[in-house]
Design a protein around this motif. Structure first.
Motif, PDB file in Angstrom:
ATOM      1  N   ARG A 140       4.131  11.660 -14.923  1.00  0.00           N
ATOM      2  CA  ARG A 140       4.673  10.707 -13.962  1.00  0.00           C
ATOM      3  C   ARG A 140       4.807   9.355 -14.672  1.00  0.00           C
ATOM      4  O   ARG A 140       3.843   8.873 -15.277  1.00  0.00           O
ATOM      5  CB  ARG A 140       3.769  10.565 -12.730  1.00  0.00           C
ATOM      6  N   VAL A 141       5.974   8.747 -14.596  1.00  0.00           N
ATOM      7  CA  VAL A 141       6.245   7.469 -15.235  1.00  0.00           C
ATOM      8  C   VAL A 141       6.504   6.442 -14.140  1.00  0.00           C
ATOM      9  O   VAL A 141       7.331   6.666 -13.249  1.00  0.00           O
ATOM     10  CB  VAL A 141       7.469   7.556 -16.168  1.00  0.00           C
ATOM     11  N   LEU A 142       5.801   5.305 -14.202  1.00  0.00           N
ATOM     12  CA  LEU A 142       5.904   4.255 -13.195  1.00  0.00           C
ATOM     13  C   LEU A 142       6.459   2.984 -13.829  1.00  0.00           C
ATOM     14  O   LEU A 142       6.027   2.593 -14.920  1.00  0.00           O
ATOM     15  CB  LEU A 142       4.528   3.962 -12.594  1.00  0.00           C
ATOM     16  N   ILE A 143       7.384   2.314 -13.123  1.00  0.00           N
ATOM     17  CA  ILE A 143       8.015   1.105 -13.667  1.00  0.00           C
ATOM     18  C   ILE A 143       8.025   0.022 -12.596  1.00  0.00           C
ATOM     19  O   ILE A 143       8.522   0.232 -11.487  1.00  0.00           O
ATOM     20  CB  ILE A 143       9.452   1.383 -14.148  1.00  0.00           C
ATOM     21  N   HIS A 144       7.499  -1.150 -12.927  1.00  0.00           N
ATOM     22  CA  HIS A 144       7.361  -2.233 -11.965  1.00  0.00           C
ATOM     23  C   HIS A 144       8.643  -3.047 -11.829  1.00  0.00           C
ATOM     24  O   HIS A 144       9.631  -2.851 -12.548  1.00  0.00           O
ATOM     25  CB  HIS A 144       6.200  -3.149 -12.352  1.00  0.00           C
ATOM     26  N   GLY A 145       8.608  -4.014 -10.881  1.00  0.00           N
ATOM     27  CA  GLY A 145       9.762  -4.836 -10.600  1.00  0.00           C
ATOM     28  C   GLY A 145       9.637  -6.258 -11.108  1.00  0.00           C
ATOM     29  O   GLY A 145       8.810  -6.560 -11.982  1.00  0.00           O
ATOM     30  N   TRP A 146      10.466  -7.126 -10.536  1.00  0.00           N
ATOM     31  CA  TRP A 146      10.538  -8.526 -10.961  1.00  0.00           C
ATOM     32  C   TRP A 146       9.211  -9.232 -10.720  1.00  0.00           C
ATOM     33  O   TRP A 146       8.586  -9.093  -9.673  1.00  0.00           O
ATOM     34  CB  TRP A 146      11.643  -9.226 -10.178  1.00  0.00           C
ATOM     35  N   PHE A 147       8.774  -9.977 -11.719  1.00  0.00           N
ATOM     36  CA  PHE A 147       7.591 -10.831 -11.670  1.00  0.00           C
ATOM     37  C   PHE A 147       6.297 -10.031 -11.526  1.00  0.00           C
ATOM     38  O   PHE A 147       5.254 -10.589 -11.179  1.00  0.00           O
ATOM     39  CB  PHE A 147       7.693 -11.863 -10.533  1.00  0.00           C
ATOM     40  N   ASP A 202       4.985  -1.257 -18.777  1.00  0.00           N
ATOM     41  CA  ASP A 202       4.766  -2.688 -18.565  1.00  0.00           C
ATOM     42  C   ASP A 202       5.838  -3.467 -19.328  1.00  0.00           C
ATOM     43  O   ASP A 202       5.795  -3.564 -20.549  1.00  0.00           O
ATOM     44  CB  ASP A 202       3.371  -3.075 -19.049  1.00  0.00           C
ATOM     45  N   TRP A 203       6.794  -4.002 -18.582  1.00  0.00           N
ATOM     46  CA  TRP A 203       7.819  -4.855 -19.202  1.00  0.00           C
ATOM     47  C   TRP A 203       7.699  -6.282 -18.674  1.00  0.00           C
ATOM     48  O   TRP A 203       8.673  -7.024 -18.561  1.00  0.00           O
ATOM     49  CB  TRP A 203       9.218  -4.295 -18.979  1.00  0.00           C
ATOM     50  N   SER A 204       6.464  -6.695 -18.381  1.00  0.00           N
ATOM     51  CA  SER A 204       6.215  -7.997 -17.772  1.00  0.00           C
ATOM     52  C   SER A 204       6.675  -9.157 -18.640  1.00  0.00           C
ATOM     53  O   SER A 204       7.021 -10.229 -18.125  1.00  0.00           O
ATOM     54  CB  SER A 204       4.733  -8.152 -17.423  1.00  0.00           C
ATOM     55  N   GLU A 205       6.712  -8.984 -19.954  1.00  0.00           N
ATOM     56  CA  GLU A 205       7.213 -10.052 -20.819  1.00  0.00           C
ATOM     57  C   GLU A 205       8.685 -10.345 -20.533  1.00  0.00           C
ATOM     58  O   GLU A 205       9.176 -11.433 -20.821  1.00  0.00           O
ATOM     59  CB  GLU A 205       7.023  -9.683 -22.285  1.00  0.00           C
ATOM     60  N   GLY A 206       9.363  -9.348 -19.961  1.00  0.00           N
ATOM     61  CA  GLY A 206      10.769  -9.543 -19.596  1.00  0.00           C
ATOM     62  C   GLY A 206      10.986  -9.801 -18.126  1.00  0.00           C
ATOM     63  O   GLY A 206      12.018 -10.350 -17.733  1.00  0.00           O
ATOM     64  N   SER A 207      10.022  -9.426 -17.290  1.00  0.00           N
ATOM     65  CA  SER A 207      10.208  -9.566 -15.841  1.00  0.00           C
ATOM     66  C   SER A 207       9.593 -10.831 -15.276  1.00  0.00           C
ATOM     67  O   SER A 207      10.033 -11.321 -14.229  1.00  0.00           O
ATOM     68  CB  SER A 207       9.591  -8.356 -15.120  1.00  0.00           C
ATOM     69  N   GLY A 212      10.341   4.019  -9.904  1.00  0.00           N
ATOM     70  CA  GLY A 212      10.466   2.595 -10.154  1.00  0.00           C
ATOM     71  C   GLY A 212      10.636   1.810  -8.877  1.00  0.00           C
ATOM     72  O   GLY A 212      11.238   2.297  -7.911  1.00  0.00           O
ATOM     73  N   PHE A 213      10.109   0.581  -8.865  1.00  0.00           N
ATOM     74  CA  PHE A 213      10.208  -0.299  -7.706  1.00  0.00           C
ATOM     75  C   PHE A 213      11.107  -1.489  -8.014  1.00  0.00           C
ATOM     76  O   PHE A 213      10.977  -2.117  -9.064  1.00  0.00           O
ATOM     77  CB  PHE A 213       8.809  -0.794  -7.311  1.00  0.00           C
ATOM     78  N   SER A 214      12.035  -1.805  -7.094  1.00  0.00           N
ATOM     79  CA  SER A 214      12.875  -2.993  -7.171  1.00  0.00           C
ATOM     80  C   SER A 214      13.716  -2.964  -8.456  1.00  0.00           C
ATOM     81  O   SER A 214      14.484  -2.028  -8.656  1.00  0.00           O
ATOM     82  CB  SER A 214      11.998  -4.248  -7.076  1.00  0.00           C
ATOM     83  N   LEU A 215      13.591  -3.944  -9.333  1.00  0.00           N
ATOM     84  CA  LEU A 215      14.301  -3.859 -10.614  1.00  0.00           C
ATOM     85  C   LEU A 215      13.857  -2.629 -11.397  1.00  0.00           C
ATOM     86  O   LEU A 215      14.634  -2.040 -12.159  1.00  0.00           O
ATOM     87  CB  LEU A 215      14.063  -5.123 -11.450  1.00  0.00           C
ATOM     88  N   GLY A 216      12.594  -2.236 -11.217  1.00  0.00           N
ATOM     89  CA  GLY A 216      12.090  -1.039 -11.890  1.00  0.00           C
ATOM     90  C   GLY A 216      12.806   0.226 -11.465  1.00  0.00           C
ATOM     91  O   GLY A 216      12.870   1.203 -12.228  1.00  0.00           O
TER      92      GLY A 216
END
Length: 313
Positions: free
Chosen positions: A72-79, A106-111, A152-156
Protein backbone atom coordinates in the motif's frame (compact mmCIF):
# COMPACT_ATOMS: atom_id res chain seq x y z
CA UNK A 1 -3.46 21.00 7.19
CA UNK A 2 -4.22 24.20 9.11
CA UNK A 3 -7.58 26.05 8.83
CA UNK A 4 -5.83 29.02 7.22
CA UNK A 5 -4.62 26.96 4.27
CA UNK A 6 -7.75 27.19 2.15
CA UNK A 7 -7.85 30.96 2.72
CA UNK A 8 -4.28 31.14 1.46
CA UNK A 9 -5.28 28.97 -1.49
CA UNK A 10 -8.15 31.32 -2.33
CA UNK A 11 -5.85 34.34 -2.21
CA UNK A 12 -3.28 32.54 -4.36
CA UNK A 13 -5.81 31.58 -7.02
CA UNK A 14 -7.53 34.97 -7.08
CA UNK A 15 -4.41 37.10 -7.16
CA UNK A 16 -2.27 34.98 -9.44
CA UNK A 17 -2.32 32.80 -12.44
CA UNK A 18 -0.08 29.70 -12.13
CA UNK A 19 3.28 31.08 -11.16
CA UNK A 20 6.77 29.81 -11.51
CA UNK A 21 9.28 29.39 -8.73
CA UNK A 22 11.02 32.56 -9.95
CA UNK A 23 7.94 34.64 -9.06
CA UNK A 24 7.98 33.67 -5.38
CA UNK A 25 10.11 34.45 -2.37
CA UNK A 26 13.60 32.94 -2.68
CA UNK A 27 13.54 29.33 -1.47
CA UNK A 28 15.50 26.15 -2.08
CA UNK A 29 14.41 24.52 -5.31
CA UNK A 30 12.57 21.23 -4.91
CA UNK A 31 14.76 18.36 -6.09
CA UNK A 32 12.71 15.15 -6.14
CA UNK A 33 15.81 12.95 -6.33
CA UNK A 34 17.18 14.55 -3.17
CA UNK A 35 14.02 15.50 -1.30
CA UNK A 36 11.50 12.71 -1.94
CA UNK A 37 11.43 10.13 0.86
CA UNK A 38 9.99 6.61 0.77
CA UNK A 39 9.14 5.66 4.36
CA UNK A 40 8.33 1.99 4.94
CA UNK A 41 6.17 0.78 7.82
CA UNK A 42 5.35 -2.84 8.58
CA UNK A 43 4.05 -4.68 11.61
CA UNK A 44 7.65 -5.19 12.73
CA UNK A 45 8.64 -1.50 12.74
CA UNK A 46 5.49 0.42 13.67
CA UNK A 47 6.23 3.96 14.71
CA UNK A 48 9.74 3.79 13.31
CA UNK A 49 9.54 4.01 9.50
CA UNK A 50 12.53 2.81 7.49
CA UNK A 51 13.66 5.07 4.68
CA UNK A 52 14.14 3.18 1.42
CA UNK A 53 16.54 4.99 -0.87
CA UNK A 54 15.51 5.69 -4.44
CA UNK A 55 16.19 2.74 -6.78
CA UNK A 56 18.64 1.21 -4.32
CA UNK A 57 18.57 -2.59 -3.96
CA UNK A 58 20.79 -2.65 -0.88
CA UNK A 59 18.42 -0.28 0.87
CA UNK A 60 15.40 -2.46 0.09
CA UNK A 61 17.19 -5.62 1.21
CA UNK A 62 18.22 -3.98 4.48
CA UNK A 63 14.65 -2.89 5.19
CA UNK A 64 11.76 -4.87 6.75
CA UNK A 65 10.11 -5.02 3.32
CA UNK A 66 8.82 -8.54 2.53
CA UNK A 67 8.04 -9.19 -1.12
CA UNK A 68 5.28 -11.69 -0.36
CA UNK A 69 3.16 -9.02 1.36
CA UNK A 70 0.72 -6.77 -0.49
CA UNK A 71 1.87 -3.17 -0.92
CA UNK A 72 0.00 0.00 0.00
CA UNK A 73 1.46 3.37 -1.04
CA UNK A 74 0.22 6.58 0.63
CA UNK A 75 0.77 10.12 -0.70
CA UNK A 76 -0.04 13.31 1.19
CA UNK A 77 -1.42 16.64 -0.02
CA UNK A 78 -0.55 20.32 0.05
CA UNK A 79 1.28 21.59 3.13
CA UNK A 80 1.35 18.12 4.71
CA UNK A 81 4.19 15.85 5.79
CA UNK A 82 4.86 12.55 7.58
CA UNK A 83 2.79 13.67 10.59
CA UNK A 84 -0.42 13.96 8.56
CA UNK A 85 -3.35 11.57 8.96
CA UNK A 86 -2.86 10.09 5.49
CA UNK A 87 0.49 8.91 6.91
CA UNK A 88 -0.01 8.18 10.60
CA UNK A 89 -3.67 7.26 10.91
CA UNK A 90 -3.95 5.45 7.60
CA UNK A 91 -0.75 3.43 8.10
CA UNK A 92 -1.87 2.36 11.57
CA UNK A 93 -5.28 1.16 10.41
CA UNK A 94 -3.84 -0.64 7.39
CA UNK A 95 -1.38 -2.52 9.60
CA UNK A 96 -4.17 -3.36 12.04
CA UNK A 97 -6.21 -4.74 9.16
CA UNK A 98 -3.53 -6.72 7.32
CA UNK A 99 0.13 -7.69 7.06
CA UNK A 100 1.06 -5.06 4.49
CA UNK A 101 4.15 -3.25 3.34
CA UNK A 102 3.06 0.39 3.71
CA UNK A 103 5.18 3.00 1.96
CA UNK A 104 4.46 6.64 2.76
CA UNK A 105 5.72 9.05 0.11
CA UNK A 106 6.95 12.21 1.83
CA UNK A 107 7.23 15.06 -0.66
CA UNK A 108 6.87 17.76 1.99
CA UNK A 109 9.92 19.63 0.69
CA UNK A 110 7.80 20.31 -2.38
CA UNK A 111 4.37 20.63 -0.79
CA UNK A 112 5.08 22.84 2.24
CA UNK A 113 4.98 26.13 0.38
CA UNK A 114 2.40 28.93 0.54
CA UNK A 115 2.54 28.98 -3.24
CA UNK A 116 -0.14 26.42 -4.05
CA UNK A 117 0.53 26.72 -7.78
CA UNK A 118 4.17 25.74 -7.25
CA UNK A 119 3.12 22.68 -5.25
CA UNK A 120 0.51 21.75 -7.85
CA UNK A 121 3.11 21.99 -10.61
CA UNK A 122 5.18 19.33 -8.79
CA UNK A 123 2.62 16.53 -8.70
CA UNK A 124 3.63 15.12 -12.08
CA UNK A 125 7.29 15.06 -11.01
CA UNK A 126 6.43 13.35 -7.71
CA UNK A 127 4.20 10.78 -9.42
CA UNK A 128 6.90 10.07 -11.96
CA UNK A 129 9.49 9.38 -9.26
CA UNK A 130 7.10 7.12 -7.35
CA UNK A 131 6.37 5.24 -10.56
CA UNK A 132 10.09 4.85 -11.23
CA UNK A 133 10.62 3.43 -7.75
CA UNK A 134 7.73 0.97 -8.09
CA UNK A 135 8.86 -0.11 -11.58
CA UNK A 136 12.35 -0.70 -10.19
CA UNK A 137 11.00 -2.77 -7.30
CA UNK A 138 8.80 -4.77 -9.65
CA UNK A 139 11.67 -5.46 -12.04
CA UNK A 140 13.69 -6.82 -9.12
CA UNK A 141 10.94 -9.09 -7.78
CA UNK A 142 9.84 -7.03 -4.77
CA UNK A 143 6.48 -5.77 -5.97
CA UNK A 144 3.48 -7.37 -7.67
CA UNK A 145 1.30 -4.65 -9.21
CA UNK A 146 -1.71 -6.98 -8.93
CA UNK A 147 -1.39 -6.67 -5.12
CA UNK A 148 -0.55 -2.97 -5.01
CA UNK A 149 -2.82 -0.06 -4.09
CA UNK A 150 -1.83 3.62 -4.27
CA UNK A 151 -3.86 6.05 -2.15
CA UNK A 152 -3.45 9.82 -2.34
CA UNK A 153 -5.16 12.80 -0.70
CA UNK A 154 -5.79 16.18 -2.37
CA UNK A 155 -2.69 17.00 -4.47
CA UNK A 156 -1.49 13.53 -3.46
CA UNK A 157 -4.44 12.05 -5.36
CA UNK A 158 -3.05 13.54 -8.56
CA UNK A 159 0.42 12.26 -7.59
CA UNK A 160 -1.20 8.83 -7.34
CA UNK A 161 -2.68 9.30 -10.79
CA UNK A 162 0.69 10.16 -12.29
CA UNK A 163 2.14 7.13 -10.50
CA UNK A 164 -0.41 5.05 -12.35
CA UNK A 165 0.40 6.71 -15.66
CA UNK A 166 4.10 6.00 -15.09
CA UNK A 167 3.47 2.31 -14.40
CA UNK A 168 1.46 1.78 -17.56
CA UNK A 169 -1.92 1.62 -15.85
CA UNK A 170 -0.99 -1.71 -14.24
CA UNK A 171 -1.50 -0.82 -10.56
CA UNK A 172 -4.42 -2.88 -9.23
CA UNK A 173 -6.17 -0.03 -7.39
CA UNK A 174 -5.66 3.72 -7.17
CA UNK A 175 -7.77 5.72 -4.72
CA UNK A 176 -8.05 9.49 -4.86
CA UNK A 177 -9.28 11.08 -1.63
CA UNK A 178 -10.91 14.39 -2.59
CA UNK A 179 -8.55 15.08 -5.51
CA UNK A 180 -7.55 18.75 -5.53
CA UNK A 181 -9.62 20.99 -7.80
CA UNK A 182 -7.84 24.35 -8.28
CA UNK A 183 -5.59 24.30 -11.38
CA UNK A 184 -6.79 20.81 -12.40
CA UNK A 185 -9.30 20.49 -15.23
CA UNK A 186 -11.98 17.86 -15.79
CA UNK A 187 -11.20 18.18 -19.47
CA UNK A 188 -7.51 17.30 -19.07
CA UNK A 189 -7.22 13.68 -17.94
CA UNK A 190 -3.54 13.73 -18.89
CA UNK A 191 -2.94 16.37 -16.19
CA UNK A 192 -4.77 14.76 -13.24
CA UNK A 193 -5.93 11.49 -11.75
CA UNK A 194 -8.07 9.61 -14.27
CA UNK A 195 -9.88 6.30 -14.69
CA UNK A 196 -7.21 5.14 -17.15
CA UNK A 197 -4.39 5.41 -14.60
CA UNK A 198 -4.86 1.95 -13.06
CA UNK A 199 -6.78 -1.28 -13.45
CA UNK A 200 -9.33 0.25 -11.09
CA UNK A 201 -9.47 3.89 -10.00
CA UNK A 202 -11.81 5.07 -7.26
CA UNK A 203 -12.37 8.65 -6.10
CA UNK A 204 -14.06 10.12 -3.04
CA UNK A 205 -15.33 13.68 -3.33
CA UNK A 206 -15.99 15.56 -0.08
CA UNK A 207 -15.42 19.23 -0.95
CA UNK A 208 -16.26 19.92 -4.59
CA UNK A 209 -18.25 22.83 -5.94
CA UNK A 210 -17.24 26.27 -7.19
CA UNK A 211 -15.30 27.28 -4.07
CA UNK A 212 -14.35 23.83 -2.79
CA UNK A 213 -10.85 22.40 -2.49
CA UNK A 214 -11.73 19.28 -4.49
CA UNK A 215 -12.39 18.70 -8.19
CA UNK A 216 -15.82 17.23 -7.45
CA UNK A 217 -16.42 15.46 -10.77
CA UNK A 218 -16.92 11.95 -12.16
CA UNK A 219 -13.33 11.39 -13.33
CA UNK A 220 -12.64 7.86 -12.07
CA UNK A 221 -14.09 4.40 -12.64
CA UNK A 222 -16.20 4.81 -9.50
CA UNK A 223 -16.83 8.18 -7.86
CA UNK A 224 -18.41 8.51 -4.42
CA UNK A 225 -20.10 11.76 -3.32
CA UNK A 226 -20.89 11.55 0.42
CA UNK A 227 -23.49 14.04 1.64
CA UNK A 228 -23.67 15.49 -1.86
CA UNK A 229 -19.91 15.80 -2.24
CA UNK A 230 -19.55 19.48 -1.32
CA UNK A 231 -20.06 20.11 2.40
CA UNK A 232 -19.73 17.35 4.98
CA UNK A 233 -22.07 16.95 7.92
CA UNK A 234 -20.58 18.38 11.10
CA UNK A 235 -18.20 20.66 9.16
CA UNK A 236 -18.29 24.44 9.07
CA UNK A 237 -15.29 25.02 6.80
CA UNK A 238 -13.94 23.77 3.49
CA UNK A 239 -10.84 22.52 5.26
CA UNK A 240 -12.93 20.28 7.49
CA UNK A 241 -14.93 18.90 4.55
CA UNK A 242 -11.74 18.35 2.52
CA UNK A 243 -10.03 16.46 5.35
CA UNK A 244 -13.07 14.27 5.93
CA UNK A 245 -12.01 12.29 2.87
CA UNK A 246 -9.07 10.88 4.83
CA UNK A 247 -11.19 10.27 7.95
CA UNK A 248 -13.77 8.32 5.92
CA UNK A 249 -11.07 6.23 4.27
CA UNK A 250 -9.42 5.39 7.59
CA UNK A 251 -12.78 4.34 9.01
CA UNK A 252 -13.50 2.22 5.94
CA UNK A 253 -10.36 0.12 6.37
CA UNK A 254 -11.38 -1.74 9.52
CA UNK A 255 -15.17 -1.84 9.55
CA UNK A 256 -16.70 -0.52 6.36
CA UNK A 257 -20.15 0.95 6.82
CA UNK A 258 -20.13 3.40 3.91
CA UNK A 259 -22.89 1.67 2.01
CA UNK A 260 -23.88 3.64 -1.08
CA UNK A 261 -26.66 4.15 -3.57
CA UNK A 262 -25.97 4.25 -7.29
CA UNK A 263 -26.73 7.55 -9.02
CA UNK A 264 -27.50 8.26 -12.65
CA UNK A 265 -25.78 11.66 -12.76
CA UNK A 266 -23.50 13.91 -10.71
CA UNK A 267 -26.42 16.29 -10.24
CA UNK A 268 -28.46 13.51 -8.71
CA UNK A 269 -25.58 12.74 -6.36
CA UNK A 270 -25.17 16.40 -5.39
CA UNK A 271 -28.86 16.56 -4.48
CA UNK A 272 -28.60 13.32 -2.48
CA UNK A 273 -31.46 11.91 -4.49
CA UNK A 274 -30.13 8.60 -5.76
CA UNK A 275 -32.40 5.59 -6.07
CA UNK A 276 -30.82 3.56 -8.85
CA UNK A 277 -29.91 0.62 -6.61
CA UNK A 278 -27.12 0.17 -4.08
CA UNK A 279 -25.06 -2.51 -2.49
CA UNK A 280 -21.64 -0.88 -2.96
CA UNK A 281 -19.15 0.12 -0.26
CA UNK A 282 -16.73 2.98 -0.64
CA UNK A 283 -13.11 1.88 -0.30
CA UNK A 284 -13.80 -1.84 -0.21
CA UNK A 285 -11.06 -4.13 -1.51
CA UNK A 286 -13.54 -6.03 -3.70
CA UNK A 287 -14.47 -2.95 -5.73
CA UNK A 288 -11.49 -3.35 -8.03
CA UNK A 289 -11.94 -7.09 -8.39
CA UNK A 290 -15.60 -6.51 -9.27
CA UNK A 291 -14.80 -3.80 -11.83
CA UNK A 292 -17.09 -1.33 -10.11
CA UNK A 293 -18.19 1.55 -12.33
CA UNK A 294 -20.45 4.53 -11.82
CA UNK A 295 -21.48 7.40 -9.56
CA UNK A 296 -22.46 6.75 -5.94
CA UNK A 297 -23.79 8.57 -2.89
CA UNK A 298 -23.85 7.78 0.81
CA UNK A 299 -24.81 9.74 3.91
CA UNK A 300 -22.69 10.01 7.04
CA UNK A 301 -23.06 10.95 10.67
CA UNK A 302 -21.91 14.38 11.84
CA UNK A 303 -19.28 12.93 14.16
CA UNK A 304 -17.11 9.82 14.31
CA UNK A 305 -18.01 7.04 13.71
CA UNK A 306 -19.18 8.56 10.44
CA UNK A 307 -20.57 5.51 8.66
CA UNK A 308 -24.24 4.64 9.03
CA UNK A 309 -24.10 1.05 7.80
CA UNK A 310 -24.98 -1.59 6.97
CA UNK A 311 -21.50 -2.78 7.84
CA UNK A 312 -19.23 -5.07 5.91
CA UNK A 313 -15.90 -6.38 7.17
Amino acid sequence: MKPIILLLLAVNIVLATPVSENDTEPQPAFDAYRDLRFLLSTRTNRGNPFRIMFRNLDSIRASPFVASRPLRVLIHGWFEDETSEISVGTSEELLNAGDFNVIFVDWSEGSRTLNYAAAANRVEIVGGFVASQLNFMRENGFVDFARTHVIGFSLGAHCAGFTGKGTGGQIHTIIGLDPAGPLFSERRPDGRIDASDGRYVECLHTNGGLIGAGIGAHICDADFFPNGGTDQRGCLTNTCSHLRAVAYYIESIQNNGFHSQRCTTETQASRENCNSGGGQWFGHADNGNNNLRGIFHFATNRNSPYSQGPWRN
